[in-house]
Design a protein around this motif. Structure first.
Motif, PDB file in Angstrom:
ATOM      1  N   UNK A   1       0.842  -1.193   0.000  1.00 17.69           N
ATOM      2  CA  UNK A   1       0.000   0.000   0.000  1.00 17.69           C
ATOM      3  C   UNK A   1       0.879   1.245   0.000  1.00 17.69           C
ATOM      4  N   UNK A   2       0.496   2.230  -0.783  1.00 17.56           N
ATOM      5  CA  UNK A   2       1.297   3.447  -0.861  1.00 17.56           C
ATOM      6  C   UNK A   2       1.154   4.255   0.423  1.00 17.56           C
ATOM      7  N   UNK A   3       2.304   4.684   1.015  1.00 18.72           N
ATOM      8  CA  UNK A   3       2.189   5.525   2.215  1.00 18.72           C
ATOM      9  C   UNK A   3       1.542   6.864   1.919  1.00 18.72           C
ATOM     10  N   UNK A   4       1.495   7.253   0.618  1.00 23.01           N
ATOM     11  CA  UNK A   4       0.881   8.533   0.265  1.00 23.01           C
ATOM     12  C   UNK A   4      -0.634   8.493   0.377  1.00 23.01           C
ATOM     13  N   UNK A   5      -1.209   7.293   0.340  1.00 21.27           N
ATOM     14  CA  UNK A   5      -2.667   7.154   0.395  1.00 21.27           C
ATOM     15  C   UNK A   5      -3.020   6.160   1.491  1.00 21.27           C
ATOM     16  N   UNK A   6      -3.443   6.624   2.645  1.00 24.42           N
ATOM     17  CA  UNK A   6      -3.813   5.710   3.729  1.00 24.42           C
ATOM     18  C   UNK A   6      -4.937   4.761   3.324  1.00 24.42           C
ATOM     19  N   UNK A   7      -4.986   3.625   3.980  1.00 25.47           N
ATOM     20  CA  UNK A   7      -5.971   2.603   3.638  1.00 25.47           C
ATOM     21  C   UNK A   7      -7.392   3.117   3.785  1.00 25.47           C
ATOM     22  N   UNK A   8      -7.658   3.913   4.835  1.00 25.01           N
ATOM     23  CA  UNK A   8      -9.030   4.390   5.020  1.00 25.01           C
ATOM     24  C   UNK A   8      -9.451   5.338   3.901  1.00 25.01           C
ATOM     25  N   UNK A   9      -8.484   6.043   3.314  1.00 23.88           N
ATOM     26  CA  UNK A   9      -8.795   6.923   2.184  1.00 23.88           C
ATOM     27  C   UNK A   9      -9.153   6.086   0.963  1.00 23.88           C
ATOM     28  N   UNK A  10      -8.370   5.051   0.702  1.00 24.99           N
ATOM     29  CA  UNK A  10      -8.672   4.169  -0.423  1.00 24.99           C
ATOM     30  C   UNK A  10     -10.058   3.539  -0.275  1.00 24.99           C
ATOM     31  N   UNK A  11     -10.391   3.138   0.938  1.00 27.33           N
ATOM     32  CA  UNK A  11     -11.692   2.504   1.146  1.00 27.33           C
ATOM     33  C   UNK A  11     -12.831   3.500   0.955  1.00 27.33           C
ATOM     34  N   UNK A  12     -12.654   4.693   1.449  1.00 24.48           N
ATOM     35  CA  UNK A  12     -13.704   5.704   1.279  1.00 24.48           C
ATOM     36  C   UNK A  12     -13.878   6.057  -0.197  1.00 24.48           C
ATOM     37  N   UNK A  13     -12.763   6.232  -0.908  1.00 22.69           N
ATOM     38  CA  UNK A  13     -12.852   6.552  -2.329  1.00 22.69           C
ATOM     39  C   UNK A  13     -13.400   5.371  -3.114  1.00 22.69           C
ATOM     40  N   UNK A  14     -13.080   4.146  -2.699  1.00 26.01           N
ATOM     41  CA  UNK A  14     -13.627   2.968  -3.361  1.00 26.01           C
ATOM     42  C   UNK A  14     -15.136   2.897  -3.248  1.00 26.01           C
ATOM     43  N   UNK A  15     -15.679   3.467  -2.201  1.00 27.42           N
ATOM     44  CA  UNK A  15     -17.138   3.526  -2.044  1.00 27.42           C
ATOM     45  C   UNK A  15     -17.730   4.705  -2.819  1.00 27.42           C
ATOM     46  N   UNK A  16     -16.916   5.353  -3.632  1.00 22.81           N
ATOM     47  CA  UNK A  16     -17.253   6.574  -4.403  1.00 22.81           C
ATOM     48  C   UNK A  16     -17.599   7.727  -3.472  1.00 22.81           C
ATOM     49  N   UNK A  17     -17.043   7.683  -2.265  1.00 20.78           N
ATOM     50  CA  UNK A  17     -17.292   8.750  -1.304  1.00 20.78           C
ATOM     51  C   UNK A  17     -15.995   9.525  -1.087  1.00 20.78           C
ATOM     52  N   UNK A  18     -15.666   9.778   0.150  1.00 25.57           N
ATOM     53  CA  UNK A  18     -14.475  10.543   0.473  1.00 25.57           C
ATOM     54  C   UNK A  18     -14.788  11.637   1.464  1.00 25.57           C
ATOM     55  N   UNK A  19     -14.174  11.542   2.661  1.00 33.33           N
ATOM     56  CA  UNK A  19     -14.393  12.588   3.658  1.00 33.33           C
ATOM     57  C   UNK A  19     -13.529  13.800   3.326  1.00 33.33           C
ATOM     58  N   UNK A  20     -13.598  14.807   4.172  1.00 32.20           N
ATOM     59  CA  UNK A  20     -12.870  16.049   3.911  1.00 32.20           C
ATOM     60  C   UNK A  20     -11.378  15.814   3.764  1.00 32.20           C
TER      61      UNK A  20
END
Length: 463
Positions: free
Chosen positions: A1-20
């Motif tokens: 996993x890239x350290x530039x993109x945390x796992x929780x960010x990938x999961x949120x974006x995978x759900x087509x979402x994304x927090x602030x």
């Protein structure tokens, strides 16, 4: 996993979402890349042979850079509104490519070099920095990115900025003055000033969104045609009222799709580029009569013909901003190692798609399926509810046809696998509120027919 993109960010974006925090990560990275690109332009011009970038052009570019630095010192936020304007991206990439690969300074390269002066002027106007510049028009226009354009006619023109007033002195014709207001908008009684329309912020305290129909340096016409999009359209006064009226209904409709839909639009969208309807399209802006798109190098821009209703305007933003999110994510971390061969069946296209195009399309249609399902569940009018269920069912079945090829790819990276797994979970979550059986049957028939036609056209290509 890239350290530039945390796992929780990938999961949120995978759900087509994304927090602030997730959206801010994408925006910061894209903005940083823009600053690096602009600096690379200056370095490339300095290193270019004199035949390609003659000393007078090089000196002018350095003066423009000095004006940008002065504007940045005076008002960093105002200056970066211009530097991060989406349509500056295609221009900057095109110019850098010309400076590093061309062997002779053609008219396009010279025009792109001259546009740096207009970029610097717009930043200085926003920051309140005085200047005197010589500007070169393109097609009789000098655009000031994010602000408007000056109609000058042929030949160079002088532009000065003092005490909140811009004075343009064209080579032919009388000078005229444009006044700068405290909100940084510009106005003039002279019809040679063409202001951009600013659409009101999506959220309280947010930034207005520019409806930019006056920048000839942005998306090239041949690029639009290549992707099946209508040409860039100038917006007259009646059309401006229609755009503004439709836009006014967008925020509450985005919120119907979930607060995250409104939040992502407010965080990512900076500019709408109005397009004409596709060739042969009908007048209502729906279905085949509507076109929209994004460009990787124009992060923050949605290109769109005017949607027929605020609901379709909102869904256009949902659709296109997924492309922007996924493209920005892919610049931070590779999602797959598939090649670019077009061989996959995608129910939303008649032609074979490369793996990346399949991923992009499935991602955006998944967000649409989610949006229209929420819309249907909240709609009060039967006609609205019926249309929303039809859109949801079609998008859902299209995604379902594409997911097996994505999930079965051995070329997904760990980040890509996380993303696709989250997409699959959202797809199955949609089953909690199935569409009426009639809509589901029609959507299934639509996708089945599309696949048969695709196979007839493309023979034994991989699906």
């Amino acid at each position: 996993m890239s350290p530039a993109v945390p796992d929780h960010v990938l999961r949120a974006l995978g759900r087509t979402e994304g927090d602030t925090d997730s959206l801010d990560l994408l925006v910061r990275d894209q903005d940083t890349r823009r600053l690096v690109l602009l600096r690379a332009l200056l370095d490339a011009a300095s290193a270019a042979p004199a035949a390609l970038c003659p000393p007078p052009l090089r000196d002018r570019l350095r003066e423009d850079w000095a004006l940008l630095e002065a504007a940045e010192r005076a008002d960093r936020a105002a200056t970066r509104t211009v530097l991060f304007h989406p349509l500056a991206g295609p221009w900057a990439e095109r110019l850098l490519g010309g400076l590093t690969t061309a062997t002779a300074p053609g008219p396009g390269l010279r025009a792109d070099l001259a546009h740096f002066s207009a970029l610097a002027a717009a930043a200085a106007v926003r920051a309140g920095v005085p200047f005197d510049l010589r500007l070169t028009p393109r097609g009789g226009l000098v655009p000031l990115p994010t602000l408007g354009a000056l109609r000058t006619g042929p030949g160079p023109a002088r532009l000065s900025h003092r005490d909140g007033e811009l004075t343009l002195t064209p080579q032919h014709g009388p000078p005229f003055t444009v006044r700068r207001h405290p909100d940084r908008t510009l106005s003039a009684a002279d019809p040679r000033w063409l202001p951009v329309l600013t659409l009101r912020p999506l959220t309280p305290g947010g930034e207005p969104v520019v409806l930019d129909d006056v920048d000839p340096y942005g998306i090239a016409a041949d690029d639009l045609a290549r992707y099946g999009l209508g040409g860039a359209a100038r917006v007259d006064d009646p059309a401006r009222k229609q755009w503004a009226g439709s836009w006014a209904g967008v925020p509450p409709l985005l919120r119907i799709g979930g607060d995250h839909r409104l939040a992502e639009a407010a965080a990512l969208l900076r500019c709408v580029v109005p397009l004409g309807h596709p060739v042969g399209a009908g007048p209502d802006g729906e279905g085949a009569a509507h076109c929209s798109g994004t460009r990787r190098e124009a992060f923050g821009a949605v290109l769109s013909s005017r949607p027929a209703t605020p609901a379709y305007f909102a869904s256009t933003l949902v659709h296109e901003l997924q492309h922007a999110k996924l493209a920005a994510l892919a610049t931070l971390v590779p999602l797959h190692h598939e090649d670019g061969t077009p061989r996959h069946f995608a129910p939303w296209r008649p032609d074979p798609r490369p793996f990346d195009g399949l991923l992009q399309g499935a991602y955006s249609h998944l967000a649409l399926a989610d949006y229209w399902q929420r819309f249907a569940l909240h709609a009060h009018r039967v006609t609205h509810r019926d249309r929303a269920w039809a859109e949801h069912a079609r998008c859902r079945e299209q995604v379902g046809a594409a997911l097996p090829a994505l999930a079965g790819s051995a070329a997904l990276t760990p980040a890509g696998r996380t993303l696709v797994n989250e997409m699959i979970s959202v797809y199955h979550r949609l089953d909690d509120n199935p569409p009426p059986s009639g809509h589901l049957a029609r959507a299934q028939a639509y996708v089945s027919t599309a696949k048969v036609i695709w196979q007839q056209r493309n023979g034994s290509r991989r699906q």
